[in-house]
Write a protein that holds these residues in place. Sequence first.
Motif, PDB file in Angstrom:
ATOM      1  N   SER A  89      12.576  -6.641   1.699  1.00  0.00           N
ATOM      2  CA  SER A  89      11.730  -6.144   0.612  1.00  0.00           C
ATOM      3  C   SER A  89      10.412  -5.603   1.137  1.00  0.00           C
ATOM      4  O   SER A  89       9.872  -6.094   2.131  1.00  0.00           O
ATOM      5  N   ASP A  90       9.888  -4.585   0.425  1.00  0.00           N
ATOM      6  CA  ASP A  90       8.569  -4.042   0.768  1.00  0.00           C
ATOM      7  C   ASP A  90       7.471  -4.605  -0.126  1.00  0.00           C
ATOM      8  O   ASP A  90       6.380  -4.057  -0.210  1.00  0.00           O
ATOM      9  N   ARG A  91       7.736  -5.737  -0.790  1.00  0.00           N
ATOM     10  CA  ARG A  91       6.812  -6.272  -1.784  1.00  0.00           C
ATOM     11  C   ARG A  91       5.463  -6.696  -1.211  1.00  0.00           C
ATOM     12  O   ARG A  91       4.484  -6.794  -1.941  1.00  0.00           O
ATOM     13  N   ASP A  92       5.369  -6.993   0.075  1.00  0.00           N
ATOM     14  CA  ASP A  92       4.081  -7.397   0.646  1.00  0.00           C
ATOM     15  C   ASP A  92       3.603  -6.430   1.725  1.00  0.00           C
ATOM     16  O   ASP A  92       2.795  -6.783   2.573  1.00  0.00           O
ATOM     17  N   SER A  93       4.096  -5.193   1.666  1.00  0.00           N
ATOM     18  CA  SER A  93       3.809  -4.243   2.741  1.00  0.00           C
ATOM     19  C   SER A  93       2.690  -3.257   2.423  1.00  0.00           C
ATOM     20  O   SER A  93       2.403  -2.371   3.225  1.00  0.00           O
ATOM     21  N   GLY A  94       2.090  -3.383   1.248  1.00  0.00           N
ATOM     22  CA  GLY A  94       0.997  -2.482   0.889  1.00  0.00           C
ATOM     23  C   GLY A  94       1.453  -1.234   0.158  1.00  0.00           C
ATOM     24  O   GLY A  94       0.653  -0.331  -0.090  1.00  0.00           O
ATOM     25  N   GLY A  95       2.729  -1.170  -0.208  1.00  0.00           N
ATOM     26  CA  GLY A  95       3.234  -0.026  -0.949  1.00  0.00           C
ATOM     27  C   GLY A  95       4.702   0.208  -0.693  1.00  0.00           C
ATOM     28  O   GLY A  95       5.266  -0.295   0.287  1.00  0.00           O
ATOM     29  N   ASN A  96       5.346   0.943  -1.593  1.00  0.00           N
ATOM     30  CA  ASN A  96       6.767   1.228  -1.443  1.00  0.00           C
ATOM     31  C   ASN A  96       7.047   2.003  -0.163  1.00  0.00           C
ATOM     32  O   ASN A  96       6.351   2.965   0.158  1.00  0.00           O
ATOM     33  N   PHE A  97       8.064   1.558   0.563  1.00  0.00           N
ATOM     34  CA  PHE A  97       8.518   2.207   1.789  1.00  0.00           C
ATOM     35  C   PHE A  97       7.461   2.178   2.897  1.00  0.00           C
ATOM     36  O   PHE A  97       7.502   2.990   3.812  1.00  0.00           O
ATOM     37  N   LYS A  98       6.544   1.216   2.834  1.00  0.00           N
ATOM     38  CA  LYS A  98       5.488   1.130   3.843  1.00  0.00           C
ATOM     39  C   LYS A  98       5.662  -0.094   4.736  1.00  0.00           C
ATOM     40  O   LYS A  98       4.695  -0.645   5.248  1.00  0.00           O
ATOM     41  N   GLY A  99       6.900  -0.477   4.940  1.00  0.00           N
ATOM     42  CA  GLY A  99       7.191  -1.648   5.753  1.00  0.00           C
ATOM     43  C   GLY A  99       8.009  -2.642   4.956  1.00  0.00           C
ATOM     44  O   GLY A  99       8.219  -2.482   3.743  1.00  0.00           O
ATOM     45  N   ALA A 100       8.491  -3.697   5.621  1.00  0.00           N
ATOM     46  CA  ALA A 100       9.325  -4.682   4.930  1.00  0.00           C
ATOM     47  C   ALA A 100       9.394  -5.980   5.705  1.00  0.00           C
ATOM     48  O   ALA A 100       9.247  -6.008   6.934  1.00  0.00           O
ATOM     49  N   ASN A 101       9.635  -7.072   4.968  1.00  0.00           N
ATOM     50  CA  ASN A 101       9.910  -8.387   5.528  1.00  0.00           C
ATOM     51  C   ASN A 101      11.204  -8.926   4.942  1.00  0.00           C
ATOM     52  O   ASN A 101      11.712  -8.413   3.934  1.00  0.00           O
ATOM     53  N   LEU A 102      11.735  -9.959   5.572  1.00  0.00           N
ATOM     54  CA  LEU A 102      12.887 -10.662   5.033  1.00  0.00           C
ATOM     55  C   LEU A 102      12.409 -11.788   4.124  1.00  0.00           C
ATOM     56  O   LEU A 102      11.474 -12.518   4.458  1.00  0.00           O
TER      57      LEU A 102
END
Length: 318
Positions: A89-102
């Motif tokens: 999910s990119d929910r904590d990445s600072g924006g959509n499609f701006k990174g992701a974590n498991l």
Amino acid sequence: MKKWISNSLLTSALMVYSLPSVAAGNPYDTAPSWHKSGTAIYFYSYRHGAAELYRMDPDGNNQTRLTDTDHNEWWPLAVPMDGKVIVTSDRDSGGNFKGANLFLLDEASGDMHNLTNVPEGYWAARADISMGTGKVIYTVAEVFAAPEQEMYMLDLETGDVSLYGDDPAHINTNPSISADGTLVAYASKRNGTVGVYLNDQSGKNERLFMEVQGEKPLIRLSPDNTWMAITLSASAKIVGDEGPRTAERDIYLAKLDGSEIRRLTQASGSDHGATWSPDGKTITFASYRHGPSDIYAVGIDGNHERNLTRTTPVPGSD
């Protein structure tokens, strides 16, 4: 005798991890993953704009939406614990499609537990799990699908994370781990040659299994540790066989003892991202054969192919 795929026409393997364009109502179902019991299949879809997680019966019935946010929830991965599923999910990445974590999703409550904490803008993705040990292997890259990345191993029970393997060039990707945790497969491009490699739990005993031409293929090991499902594209030729075998992003099965490789799907459209049912008898995959991506299943003998999600009309159907 080990069989190799070697043909100048073999160009690239479709990356199921390639991010599709986002549009509200985009009927794009992909990345199936089986529940450990074999009674359900997870997948993600852009039916409602952002990527959301779904669950359905093995026959495609009872499709149920599990997430509903403004973030993207990609590549579900079933885990040994009931009622839980890993999601990228990119929910904590600072924006959509701006990174992701498991993250570990609790299906009942909808709560998300953070499993990885990569630097902002980085991508933790391409995860696979050993259902017998709870070990999760995944990659981390500064840019999505970047040539340089690292493979990591996460212990789902303890939360411990460690770097996997000896990869000073940072070029190994698309990992898969066996159900018992003893075998890891991955793809790598070295000196212009793309290879599929096998390694053990320590990451220190690498051996070349297969060479292909084109991009690095997607790989999934079978539950019984005897087969590998591979996504290949363009046309392929098995050395020792007569004539080329055409494959427009199709699924191949390769025996891990090197004795056999055969094409599983035959459609004119692109098939990609094969996953195994827990009993090893069925392959699920995503396909563009009727337009945007839908999910299909087929027996490992190539028979009984069926369409599980139908977000686009099938020609000739009512």
